[in-house]
Design a protein around this motif. Structure first.
Motif, PDB file in Angstrom:
ATOM      1  N   GLN A 143       0.825  -1.203   0.000  1.00  0.00           N
ATOM      2  CA  GLN A 143       0.000   0.000   0.000  1.00  0.00           C
ATOM      3  C   GLN A 143       0.862   1.258   0.000  1.00  0.00           C
ATOM      4  O   GLN A 143       0.553   2.237  -0.696  1.00  0.00           O
ATOM      5  CB  GLN A 143      -0.923   0.012   1.225  1.00  0.00           C
ATOM      6  CG  GLN A 143      -1.896   1.175   1.263  1.00  0.00           C
ATOM      7  CD  GLN A 143      -2.853   1.155   0.094  1.00  0.00           C
ATOM      8  OE1 GLN A 143      -3.471   0.137  -0.186  1.00  0.00           O
ATOM      9  NE2 GLN A 143      -2.973   2.273  -0.610  1.00  0.00           N
ATOM     10  N   ASP A 144       1.957   1.229   0.756  1.00  0.00           N
ATOM     11  CA  ASP A 144       2.859   2.385   0.760  1.00  0.00           C
ATOM     12  C   ASP A 144       3.440   2.624  -0.632  1.00  0.00           C
ATOM     13  O   ASP A 144       3.540   3.765  -1.096  1.00  0.00           O
ATOM     14  CB  ASP A 144       3.997   2.168   1.767  1.00  0.00           C
ATOM     15  CG  ASP A 144       3.525   2.311   3.205  1.00  0.00           C
ATOM     16  OD1 ASP A 144       2.401   2.823   3.394  1.00  0.00           O
ATOM     17  OD2 ASP A 144       4.267   1.916   4.113  1.00  0.00           O
ATOM     18  N   ALA A 145       3.814   1.514  -1.300  1.00  0.00           N
ATOM     19  CA  ALA A 145       4.351   1.655  -2.660  1.00  0.00           C
ATOM     20  C   ALA A 145       3.295   2.204  -3.610  1.00  0.00           C
ATOM     21  O   ALA A 145       3.569   3.063  -4.452  1.00  0.00           O
ATOM     22  CB  ALA A 145       4.863   0.300  -3.150  1.00  0.00           C
ATOM     23  N   GLN A 146       2.059   1.707  -3.452  1.00  0.00           N
ATOM     24  CA  GLN A 146       0.988   2.200  -4.322  1.00  0.00           C
ATOM     25  C   GLN A 146       0.672   3.662  -4.021  1.00  0.00           C
ATOM     26  O   GLN A 146       0.345   4.439  -4.929  1.00  0.00           O
ATOM     27  CB  GLN A 146      -0.268   1.346  -4.141  1.00  0.00           C
ATOM     28  CG  GLN A 146      -1.364   1.672  -5.139  1.00  0.00           C
ATOM     29  CD  GLN A 146      -2.462   0.631  -5.149  1.00  0.00           C
ATOM     30  OE1 GLN A 146      -2.281  -0.480  -4.679  1.00  0.00           O
ATOM     31  NE2 GLN A 146      -3.613   0.987  -5.682  1.00  0.00           N
ATOM     32  N   ASP A 147       0.765   4.058  -2.756  1.00  0.00           N
ATOM     33  CA  ASP A 147       0.541   5.460  -2.408  1.00  0.00           C
ATOM     34  C   ASP A 147       1.566   6.358  -3.100  1.00  0.00           C
ATOM     35  O   ASP A 147       1.227   7.434  -3.608  1.00  0.00           O
ATOM     36  CB  ASP A 147       0.632   5.657  -0.889  1.00  0.00           C
ATOM     37  CG  ASP A 147      -0.564   5.076  -0.158  1.00  0.00           C
ATOM     38  OD1 ASP A 147      -1.616   4.895  -0.799  1.00  0.00           O
ATOM     39  OD2 ASP A 147      -0.438   4.802   1.041  1.00  0.00           O
ATOM     40  N   ARG A 148       2.823   5.916  -3.096  1.00  0.00           N
ATOM     41  CA  ARG A 148       3.864   6.715  -3.754  1.00  0.00           C
ATOM     42  C   ARG A 148       3.644   6.768  -5.262  1.00  0.00           C
ATOM     43  O   ARG A 148       3.868   7.806  -5.897  1.00  0.00           O
ATOM     44  CB  ARG A 148       5.234   6.141  -3.429  1.00  0.00           C
ATOM     45  CG  ARG A 148       5.643   6.360  -1.977  1.00  0.00           C
ATOM     46  CD  ARG A 148       7.049   5.828  -1.709  1.00  0.00           C
ATOM     47  NE  ARG A 148       7.479   6.205  -0.375  1.00  0.00           N
ATOM     48  CZ  ARG A 148       7.219   5.512   0.729  1.00  0.00           C
ATOM     49  NH1 ARG A 148       6.507   4.403   0.650  1.00  0.00           N
ATOM     50  NH2 ARG A 148       7.652   5.928   1.908  1.00  0.00           N
TER      51      ARG A 148
END
Length: 531
Positions: free
Chosen positions: A270-275
């Motif tokens: 999710q953090d990667a997708q947020d970025r």
């Protein structure tokens, strides 16, 4: 299978004889205890089969024996085994009568059967039950693990968990919205536990609570928070008609571990997708839709080929956070907000949950104290965000018109303008098409504009307070009649020459010409703001 008195009574090697209480032989034997005390109750926990040879019992005193049996029954003893051939050749009749009266099972133990043989039989049965429970627990864990690895891992895991418990199970996201439930009918029941989820949310994970089921049901519900940090990543609810036993709790704990692992693993994704979402939004705001399409790949499907709307929400009393990025360059990394009552946090989580349930591509970016959502104009998740923003307290939101990906910079300008209008008017949500509706005056009602109006008109007001002439009222009348002398003079009840004199005085005092349209506009707005 739990060991019962009936099982011991039918054990061929023990050769026990039931003398009383044969209607209570289904009682579970948790342990065996040997005691010759006339009051062994203080040393018992309940559930024991008590063995004695009666050496210290006054078998001639029926009152004593009745009191002895009553003490055993009150202590939770499930049965009394009396060994013969040591102190007594047979079980005293008064003891048989007392046991029958108290409905306490009484078993005769022959001399050939040592008490240790009974203890070994019970111990072996307890060990077998424990081994079976552990084996069943491991098998259940393997089943849940296999289910978690299935394409629909969460749904499959919940289905297996509900089947093991002979009840229902539901998974909630961090905001308390139901993500999945099993069986299918449990979704509505799980949704009615939102208040209980809210109470558990304030407790650092892991935490649990046992609550009554929704009204109209006989469920016993246990809630478990999921996650390893201070903020729960989600919640698990299980509902059953009976209290969870040891085996059931083992299965629930295995499900909690698997779901927590899944949520923590998805956190990194999710953090990667947020970025990625933040990078895509930066590209779109910079007018680079083709670059955004190449970066998005298949992850966002056909989102950038559709008509899009940009939604911006922030606190109704916004203030720039130290080091916060500008709206044009969102950071894209969710900002930890410890207060779960923050409506912006709930808005973002529930919007993304709605998108996940509907399988809709969505670009959602947290930018400090702001949330930016870019979605297709007909997206269910966008409608959810709009509904939540209108219902929330303490939020203002702006929504752009539908535009193609190439016009996202214009959509951003529209959403920002709509958000500014929402703040000015004290509204929860303003759409771009509504910006031109109503009067412009509420948009000017801030301290800077009022200060400007006060400074512009101050010389005229000071003149009116010390001299005759009513210059402010005369100016207002003249401007309201578009500079028509006769109409304005009639409205004031003075001669037009008097009004002309007053307007010359206005020009002299202000040092500005009323022939200039900009001057007349500024004076009119100053009069309206200062009214």
């Amino acid at each position: 299978m739990p060991l019962t008195l009936a099982s011991l009574a039918h054990h061929s090697a023990l050769k026990l004889t039931v003398l009383a209480g044969d209607d209570r032989l289904d009682a579970e034997v948790r342990w065996v205890h040997t005691s010759e005390l006339d009051d062994p109750a203080p040393y018992l926990e309940g559930g024991e089969l008590l063995l004695t040879t009666g050496l210290k019992l006054d078998v001639e005193d029926s009152g004593f024996l009745r009191a002895y049996v009553r003490r055993l029954a009150a202590a939770g003893v499930v049965g009394l085994g009396f060994g013969i051939g040591v102190g007594h050749d047979k079980v005293p009749p008064a003891l048989v009568e007392a046991a029958a009266e108290a409905r306490l099972p009484l078993l005769e133990v022959p001399r050939a059967t040592p008490f240790i043989a009974i203890s070994k039989a019970v111990s072996a049965s307890v060990a077998a039950d424990q081994y079976q429970a552990v084996t069943a627990g491991f098998e259940a864990q393997r089943e849940l693990t296999r289910a978690a690895l299935a394409p629909d891992g969460t749904g499959a895991l919940l289905s297996r968990l509900a089947a093991h418990l002979d009840g229902w199970a539901a998974l909630y996201d961090a905001s308390g919205a139901v993500l999945a439930a099993a069986p299918d009918w449990a979704g509505r029941r799980a949704a009615r536990l939102a208040g209980e989820i809210d109470r558990l949310r304030d407790t650092p994970a892991p935490a649990s609570a046992a609550v009554a089921g929704p009204a109209g049901t006989e469920d016993r519900v246990e809630l478990q928070s999921l996650g390893t940090g201070r903020r729960p990543r989600g919640f698990l609810a299980v509902g059953t008609e009976e209290r969870l036993d040891t085996n059931a709790r083992y299965v629930v704990n295995a499900a909690v571990a698997l779901l927590t692992l899944s949520l923590e693993q998805s956190r990194t994704l999710q953090d990667a997708q947020d970025r990625l979402a933040a990078a895509l939004l930066r590209m779109l705001l910079a007018g680079e839709p083709e670059h955004a399409r190449s970066v998005a790949g298949r992850l966002y499907g056909t989102l950038l080929d559709r008509s899009l709307r940009l939604f911006i929400a922030e606190s109704a009393t916004p203030g720039p956070a130290p080091g916060a990025a500008s709206a044009a360059e969102p950071r894209g990394v969710p900002v930890p907000v410890p207060d779960f009552a923050d409506p912006l946090v709930l808005l973002g989580e529930r919007t993304e949950a709605a998108a996940a349930r509907c399988g809709e591509p969505l670009i959602a970016v947290r930018d400090g104290a702001r949330l930016l959502v870019l979605a297709a104009e007909d997206a269910t998740a966008l409608a959810t965000a709009i509904d939540l923003a209108e219902a929330a307290t303490g939020l203002s939101a702006g929504l752009s018109a539908a535009v193609p990906a190439a016009e996202i910079p214009e959509a951003h300008r529209q959403a920002e303008s709509a958000l500014a209008v929402a703040h000015r008017r004290g509204l929860a949500l303003v759409e771009h098409g509504e910006v031109g509706a109503g009067s412009v005056m509420p948009l000017l009602a801030d301290d800077a504009v009022r200060a400007f109006a006060e400074g512009l008109l101050r010389p005229l007001r000071e003149h009116d307070s010390t001299s005759r002439g009513d210059l402010v009222a005369s100016l207002a009348a003249w401007l309201s009649h578009h500079g028509q002398w006769d109409a304005a003079a009639a409205d004031l009840g003075v001669h037009r020459h008097t009004l002309r004199y007053r307007m010359r005085r206005v020009e002299e005092i202000l040092g500005r010409s009323l022939d200039e349209p900009d001057v007349r506009m500024e004076l009119w707005l100053a009069l309206k703001v200062g009214a």
